[in-house]
Design a protein around this motif. Structure first.
Motif, mmCIF file in Angstrom:
data_model
loop_
_atom_site.group_PDB
_atom_site.id
_atom_site.type_symbol
_atom_site.label_atom_id
_atom_site.label_comp_id
_atom_site.label_asym_id
_atom_site.label_seq_id
_atom_site.Cartn_x
_atom_site.Cartn_y
_atom_site.Cartn_z
ATOM 1 N N CYS A 10 1.125 -1.174 -0.220
ATOM 2 C CA CYS A 10 0.304 -0.026 -0.044
ATOM 3 C C CYS A 10 0.733 1.292 -0.063
ATOM 4 C CB CYS A 10 -1.180 0.088 1.412
ATOM 5 S SG CYS A 10 -2.741 -1.258 0.951
ATOM 6 N N ILE A 11 2.402 0.901 0.060
ATOM 7 C CA ILE A 11 3.114 2.606 1.091
ATOM 8 C C ILE A 11 3.086 3.753 -0.499
ATOM 9 C CG2 ILE A 11 5.148 2.997 1.027
ATOM 10 C CD1 ILE A 11 4.605 1.921 4.050
ATOM 11 N N PRO A 12 2.732 2.611 -1.977
ATOM 12 C CA PRO A 12 3.399 2.830 -3.351
ATOM 13 C C PRO A 12 2.580 3.726 -3.266
ATOM 14 C CG PRO A 12 4.113 0.567 -2.949
ATOM 15 C CD PRO A 12 3.509 1.360 -1.794
ATOM 16 N N ILE A 13 1.015 3.646 -3.043
ATOM 17 C CA ILE A 13 -0.356 4.479 -3.342
ATOM 18 C C ILE A 13 0.099 5.942 -2.787
ATOM 19 C CG2 ILE A 13 -2.147 3.852 -3.884
ATOM 20 C CD1 ILE A 13 -2.124 0.402 -4.459
ATOM 21 N N VAL A 14 -0.314 5.120 -0.842
ATOM 22 C CA VAL A 14 -0.797 5.741 -0.009
ATOM 23 C C VAL A 14 0.321 6.991 0.690
ATOM 24 C CG1 VAL A 14 -3.354 5.537 -0.158
ATOM 25 C CG2 VAL A 14 -1.569 4.194 1.335
ATOM 26 N N GLY A 15 1.178 6.586 0.641
ATOM 27 C CA GLY A 15 2.708 6.604 1.446
ATOM 28 C C GLY A 15 3.185 6.357 2.898
ATOM 29 N N ASP A 16 4.555 6.516 3.289
ATOM 30 C CA ASP A 16 4.461 5.908 4.407
ATOM 31 C C ASP A 16 4.394 5.829 5.142
ATOM 32 O OD1 ASP A 16 6.663 4.923 3.092
ATOM 33 O OD2 ASP A 16 8.306 7.293 3.512
ATOM 34 N N ASP A 17 2.834 6.879 5.527
ATOM 35 C CA ASP A 17 1.897 6.116 7.043
ATOM 36 C C ASP A 17 0.811 5.747 6.853
ATOM 37 O OD1 ASP A 17 3.569 8.579 8.005
ATOM 38 O OD2 ASP A 17 2.439 10.388 7.389
ATOM 39 N N PHE A 18 0.863 4.432 6.146
ATOM 40 C CA PHE A 18 -0.458 3.754 5.778
ATOM 41 C C PHE A 18 -0.502 2.550 6.960
ATOM 42 C CE2 PHE A 18 -2.732 0.280 4.370
ATOM 43 C CZ PHE A 18 -3.740 1.082 4.427
ATOM 44 N N GLN A 19 -1.000 2.453 7.912
ATOM 45 C CA GLN A 19 -1.189 1.800 8.892
ATOM 46 C C GLN A 19 -2.037 0.644 8.764
ATOM 47 O OE1 GLN A 19 -2.027 4.424 12.174
ATOM 48 N NE2 GLN A 19 -0.400 4.217 13.241
#
Ligand code: C2E
Ligand code: MG
Ligand code: MG
Ligand code: MG
Length: 280
Positions: A105-114
Motif C-alpha cells: 500500500c505504501i507506494p499508493i498512499v505513502g509511508d504513513d499507512f497503517q
C-alpha cells in the motif's frame, strides 16, 4: 419422583451435550491443522478519514473456510485458539499478512499507512519475544513499527498484571501504536488512559447503531470524541452503516469511520483496488 425427573432430564440432555462437546473437540482438532492447510485468509476493512472521505488505514480480520463446515466466524474460533495456545501462531501469521499488505500500500498512499491487528490478552501472556519477532519481520520488509496498530480491549489494561503491561510497553517502545477496541463496553474506569500511552479509541458499534440527531448515543459519542481529543487520542467509529451515521459522526468531530457503508472486510487484492480508487 425427583429421581425419575432427574433421570429423564439426564437422558434428554446427555446426547445434546455430548454432541456439543464433540463438535467443539472436532473444531479444536481441525483448528490445529487449518494454518498448514491454508484454510485461513486475512480480510482487510477500510478505515476512512471522515473529513477527506479517503481510506486512511485498514483493520485485519481473520477468516476460516472449513472444508465441510464452511465459513466459521472468528468470534467462534478465536476463543478456541486462545484455549489451545494456537492463537500465538495464528496471530503471528495475521500480523505477517498485514505487514505484507502495508508494503504493497505504501507506494499508493505513502509511508504513513497503517494496518491494525487484533491482539487478544492471551497473546500477551507466555511470550516474551513477540515484539522482537514482529520488529524483525517489519524491518525485513523495510517497514517500521508505526505501520502497525495493535488493537486490544479495555479488559487487558484493567486486569493487567505488570507482566502484561510490560509487554504492551515493548510494542509501544518499538513504535507500534495502540488502539482500544470496543471502547465503552467494558468498564467504567478511565484511569488506564492516563497510565498507558494509547493512540486510538474505537467507539463500539453498539453506540453507532442507533445514532440519531437527538439520542443519548450521540451524546455519548460526542463525549468520547471530546475526551479523546483532550488526551491527544484519535477516535475511530466502528459499525458505520448509513450516511446519516457518518454525517453525525463527522459533525461531532469523530476522526475516522469503519463499517459496511464504506466497505465490508475484503481480500487483500480487493482492498488494494479500493485504496487505489480512494487515492485517485
Ligand atoms: P472487532 O475487532 O471489534 O472487529 C469488528 C467486527 O465488526 C468485525 O467482525 C467486522 O467484520 C464487523 N463489522 C465491521 N463493520 C461492520 C458494520 O458496519 N456492521 C456490522 N454489524 N459489523 C461490522 P468479525 O470479522 O466477524 O470479527 C469479530 C471479532 O473477532 C473481532 O471484533 C475481533 O475481536 C475478533 N478477531 C477477528 N480477527 C482476529 C484476529 O486476527 N485475531 C484476534 N485475536 N481476534 C480477531
Ligand atoms: Mg478490532
Ligand atoms: Mg471492535
Ligand atoms: Mg499517545
Amino acid at each position: 419422583e425427583a429421581k425419575k425427573n432427574g433421570r429423564n432430564r439426564f437422558s434428554f440432555f446427555t446426547p445434546m451435550m455430548q454432541a456439543m462437546a464433540q463438535a467443539r473437540m472436532r473444531m479444536m482438532r481441525d483448528l490445529r491443522n487449518a494454518l498448514g492447510l491454508n484454510q485461513f485468509t486475512v480480510y482487510f476493512q477500510p478505515i476512512v478519514d471522515l473529513s477527506s472521505q479517503r481510506i486512511h488505514k485498514a483493520e485485519a480480520l481473520i477468516r476460516w473456510q472449513h472444508p465441510e463446515l464452511g465459513f466459521i466466524s472468528p468470534a467462534e474460533f478465536i476463543p478456541l485458539a486462545e484455549e489451545t495456545g494456537l492463537i500465538h501462531e495464528i496471530g503471528d501469521w495475521v500480523f505477517q499478512q498485514s505487514a505484507q499488505l502495508v508494503k504493497q500500500c505504501i507506494p499508493i498512499v505513502g509511508d504513513d499507512f497503517q494496518v491494525s491487528v487484533n491482539k487478544s490478552p492471551v497473546q500477551f501472556r507466555d511470550r516474551t519475544q513477540a515484539h522482537q519477532d514482529w520488529m524483525e519481520y517489519l524491518s525485513g520488509l523495510g517497514l517500521s513499527g508505526h505501520n502497525i496498530v495493535v488493537e486490544i480491549t479495555e479488559g487487558l489494561l484493567l486486569n493487567a498484571d505488570s507482566g502484561i503491561s510490560d509487554k504492551l510497553l515493548h510494542f509501544r517502545d518499538a513504535g507500534m501504536q495502540v488502539a482500544i477496541d470496543d471502547f465503552g463496553t467494558g468498564y467504567s474506569s478511565l484511569s488506564y488512559l492516563k497510565k498507558f500511552d494509547i493512540d486510538y479509541l474505537k467507539i463500539d458499534q453498539s453506540f453507532v447503531r442507533n445514532l440519531s440527531g437527538e439520542g443519548e448515543d450521540l451524546a455519548l459519542c460526542e463525549a468520547i470524541a471530546t475526551m479523546a481529543h483532550k488526551l491527544d487520542l484519535r477516535v475511530i467509529a466502528e459499525g458505520v452503516e448509513t450516511t446519516a451515521q457518518r454525517d453525525l459522526l463527522a459533525q461531532i468531530g469523530c476522526d475516522y469511520g469503519q463499517g459496511y457503508l464504506f466497505s465490508r472486510p475484503v481480500p487483500a487484492e480487493e482492498f488494494m483496488q479500493l485504496l487505489e480508487r480512494s487515492a485517485a
